[in-house]
Design an enzyme around this catalytic site. Structure first.
Site, PDB file in Angstrom:
ATOM      1  CE1 TYR A  18     -62.881  44.514  46.498  1.00 25.13           C
ATOM      2  CE2 TYR A  18     -62.273  44.983  48.785  1.00 25.13           C
ATOM      3  CZ  TYR A  18     -62.545  45.424  47.492  1.00 25.13           C
ATOM      4  OH  TYR A  18     -62.472  46.760  47.191  1.00 25.13           O
ATOM      5  CB  SER A  38     -70.146  54.025  34.461  1.00 28.71           C
ATOM      6  OG  SER A  38     -70.015  52.932  35.351  1.00 28.71           O
ATOM      7  CB  SER A  89     -55.175  48.944  46.586  1.00 24.96           C
ATOM      8  OG  SER A  89     -55.123  47.962  47.575  1.00 24.96           O
ATOM      9  N   GLY A  94     -63.683  52.080  34.794  1.00 25.71           N
ATOM     10  CA  GLY A  94     -64.788  52.060  35.760  1.00 25.71           C
ATOM     11  C   GLY A  94     -65.211  53.453  36.175  1.00 25.71           C
ATOM     12  CB  SER A 130     -58.734  40.506  44.373  1.00 25.85           C
ATOM     13  OG  SER A 130     -59.547  41.488  44.983  1.00 25.85           O
ATOM     14  CE  LYS A 131     -59.898  46.316  45.116  1.00 29.94           C
ATOM     15  NZ  LYS A 131     -59.830  47.123  43.893  1.00 29.94           N
TER      16      LYS A 131
HETATM   17  P1  NDP Z   1     -68.955  51.135  41.871  1.00 24.66           P
HETATM   18  O1  NDP Z   1     -69.666  49.817  41.855  1.00 24.66           O
HETATM   19  O2  NDP Z   1     -69.748  52.383  42.026  1.00 24.66           O
HETATM   20  O3  NDP Z   1     -68.047  51.298  40.555  1.00 24.66           O
HETATM   21  C1  NDP Z   1     -67.349  50.219  39.999  1.00 24.66           C
HETATM   22  C2  NDP Z   1     -66.941  50.592  38.580  1.00 24.66           C
HETATM   23  O4  NDP Z   1     -66.191  49.502  38.040  1.00 24.66           O
HETATM   24  C3  NDP Z   1     -68.116  50.844  37.664  1.00 24.66           C
HETATM   25  O5  NDP Z   1     -67.892  52.059  36.981  1.00 24.66           O
HETATM   26  C4  NDP Z   1     -68.096  49.657  36.697  1.00 24.66           C
HETATM   27  O6  NDP Z   1     -68.385  50.110  35.376  1.00 24.66           O
HETATM   28  C5  NDP Z   1     -66.638  49.251  36.732  1.00 24.66           C
HETATM   29  N1  NDP Z   1     -66.424  47.849  36.374  1.00 24.66           N
HETATM   30  C6  NDP Z   1     -66.760  46.741  37.060  1.00 24.66           C
HETATM   31  N2  NDP Z   1     -66.363  45.648  36.401  1.00 24.66           N
HETATM   32  C7  NDP Z   1     -65.746  46.079  35.269  1.00 24.66           C
HETATM   33  C8  NDP Z   1     -65.120  45.428  34.167  1.00 24.66           C
HETATM   34  N3  NDP Z   1     -65.042  44.094  34.073  1.00 24.66           N
HETATM   35  N4  NDP Z   1     -64.564  46.198  33.178  1.00 24.66           N
HETATM   36  C9  NDP Z   1     -64.653  47.547  33.233  1.00 24.66           C
HETATM   37  N5  NDP Z   1     -65.258  48.216  34.238  1.00 24.66           N
HETATM   38  C10 NDP Z   1     -65.795  47.479  35.238  1.00 24.66           C
HETATM   39  O7  NDP Z   1     -67.893  50.983  43.059  1.00 24.66           O
HETATM   40  P2  NDP Z   1     -66.722  51.950  43.596  1.00 24.66           P
HETATM   41  O8  NDP Z   1     -66.710  53.235  42.883  1.00 24.66           O
HETATM   42  O9  NDP Z   1     -66.827  51.939  45.070  1.00 24.66           O
HETATM   43  O10 NDP Z   1     -65.448  51.055  43.212  1.00 24.66           O
HETATM   44  C11 NDP Z   1     -64.331  51.556  42.491  1.00 24.66           C
HETATM   45  C12 NDP Z   1     -63.061  50.886  43.003  1.00 24.66           C
HETATM   46  O11 NDP Z   1     -62.823  51.279  44.353  1.00 24.66           O
HETATM   47  C13 NDP Z   1     -63.112  49.346  43.001  1.00 24.66           C
HETATM   48  O12 NDP Z   1     -61.852  48.855  42.532  1.00 24.66           O
HETATM   49  C14 NDP Z   1     -63.284  48.998  44.488  1.00 24.66           C
HETATM   50  O13 NDP Z   1     -62.746  47.732  44.786  1.00 24.66           O
HETATM   51  C15 NDP Z   1     -62.510  50.141  45.138  1.00 24.66           C
HETATM   52  N6  NDP Z   1     -62.850  50.417  46.544  1.00 24.66           N
HETATM   53  C16 NDP Z   1     -64.125  50.771  46.903  1.00 24.66           C
HETATM   54  C17 NDP Z   1     -64.418  51.052  48.234  1.00 24.66           C
HETATM   55  C18 NDP Z   1     -65.800  51.432  48.697  1.00 24.66           C
HETATM   56  O14 NDP Z   1     -66.068  51.387  49.923  1.00 24.66           O
HETATM   57  N7  NDP Z   1     -66.698  51.853  47.814  1.00 24.66           N
HETATM   58  C19 NDP Z   1     -63.367  50.974  49.282  1.00 24.66           C
HETATM   59  C20 NDP Z   1     -62.063  50.599  48.779  1.00 24.66           C
HETATM   60  C21 NDP Z   1     -61.824  50.345  47.463  1.00 24.66           C
HETATM   61  P3  NDP Z   1     -69.531  49.534  34.418  1.00 24.66           P
HETATM   62  O15 NDP Z   1     -70.499  48.752  35.260  1.00 24.66           O
HETATM   63  O16 NDP Z   1     -70.140  50.771  33.815  1.00 24.66           O
HETATM   64  O17 NDP Z   1     -68.779  48.732  33.438  1.00 24.66           O
END
Ligand code: NDP
Length: 235
Positions: free
Chosen positions: A146, A14, A132, A12, A149-150
């Site tokens: 959610y 990107s 997480s 993830g 899951s975490k």
């Molecule tokens: P974004 O939506 O910006 O990024 C999510 C990333 O996950 C993307 O790069 C996407 O890549 C990738 N992704 C989603 N589903 C899949 C899949 N099935 N296979 C591979 N890649 C996947 O969100 P964040 O950067 O905020 O999230 C990153 C992590 O941080 C997550 O686990 C989220 O739960 C966690 N988090 C976020 C918080 C927040 O406030 N933002 C707070 C706490 C935790 P692509 O679409 O290119 O495949």
């Protein structure tokens, strides 16, 4: 010449937190590979992007094989890919949505672990960092799936750390609070929206909107990940 930089694989990568971690680790001298479901077409990144869907066994195996063919080792795995469901009362989310959420947020971590740990065992070393959330340790209403899951990621990480530490492999979970990314925009909507909960939904959107004003930059989480990778954890 043999590559001496530690090799890192970040799912993830990107956008958001994953991209920030990739940029940070590159700047610190790591050899970084990111992953995205869209592969190299997912935008302009300074690190190589492998195509990988954490919900697909074959896709996980192919990406890990490709990386090992190129580098011969994996020193750090960052399981970051994940998404959420917009706040809703419990029964507005379907079982199908619950399965989809667990398939990425939890089983995605498991699939990646199964694919990478054999190589780390052969190396006798490795770091696994699992993304997480603060909601992985603190429960919260209206986002129960959610949260669940975490919490699963937390329990898995802690247990694996005990299991793998004797092999030189350490596992950590990271718990970001609200972070400025596309996370909210990428939330899936609850399956059904019952009219009687519309005012509650508006209130929740307002609360999240207020919290987002004080959200962290993704680079803050990237700093924590770097610290966790470098930490000498007691055995
Ligand atoms: P974004 O939506 O910006 O990024 C999510 C990333 O996950 C993307 O790069 C996407 O890549 C990738 N992704 C989603 N589903 C899949 C899949 N099935 N296979 C591979 N890649 C996947 O969100 P964040 O950067 O905020 O999230 C990153 C992590 O941080 C997550 O686990 C989220 O739960 C966690 N988090 C976020 C918080 C927040 O406030 N933002 C707070 C706490 C935790 P692509 O679409 O290119 O495949």
């Amino acid at each position: 010449m043999k590559n001496l930089k530690p090799v890192v694989l970040i799912t993830g990568a990107s956008s958001g937190i994953g991209e920030a971690i990739a940029n940070k680790l590159m700047a610190e001298g790591y050899k970084v590979y990111g992953t995205s479901r869209r592969g190299a077409t997912s935008g302009q990144h300074r690190f190589p992007m492998l195509e990988l869907d954490v919900t697909d066994d074959a896709s996980v195996a192919t990406a890990v094989e490709k990386l090992l063919a190129r580098e011969g080792r994996i020193d750090v795995l960052v399981n970051n890919a994940g998404f959420g469901i917009a706040p809703a009362v419990a029964e507005e989310s379907s079982i199908e949505q619950a399965k989809a959420l667990f398939d990425t947020n939890f089983l995605g971590v498991v699939r990646m672990t199964h694919a990478v740990v054999p190589q780390m065992r052969r190396q006798g070393s490795g770091r696994i960092i699992n993304m997480s959330s603060i909601l992985g340790v603190v429960p919260m209403p209206y986002v129960a799936l959610y949260v669940a899951s975490k919490h699963a990621v937390e329990g898995y990480s802690e247990s694996l750390d005990h299991e793998l530490r004797t092999q030189g492999i350490r596992v950590s979970a990271i718990e970001p609070a609200y972070t400025k990314t596309k996370f909210e925009a990428n939330n899936i909507e609850p399956d059904t929206k019952r009219g009687e909960y519309e005012s509650l939904r508006k209130h929740l959107a307002q609360v999240v909107g207020e919290a987002m004003k004080n959200a962290d930059e993704p680079s803050v989480v990237a700093d924590v990940v770097l610290t966790a990778i470098r930490a000498e954890k007691p055995k």
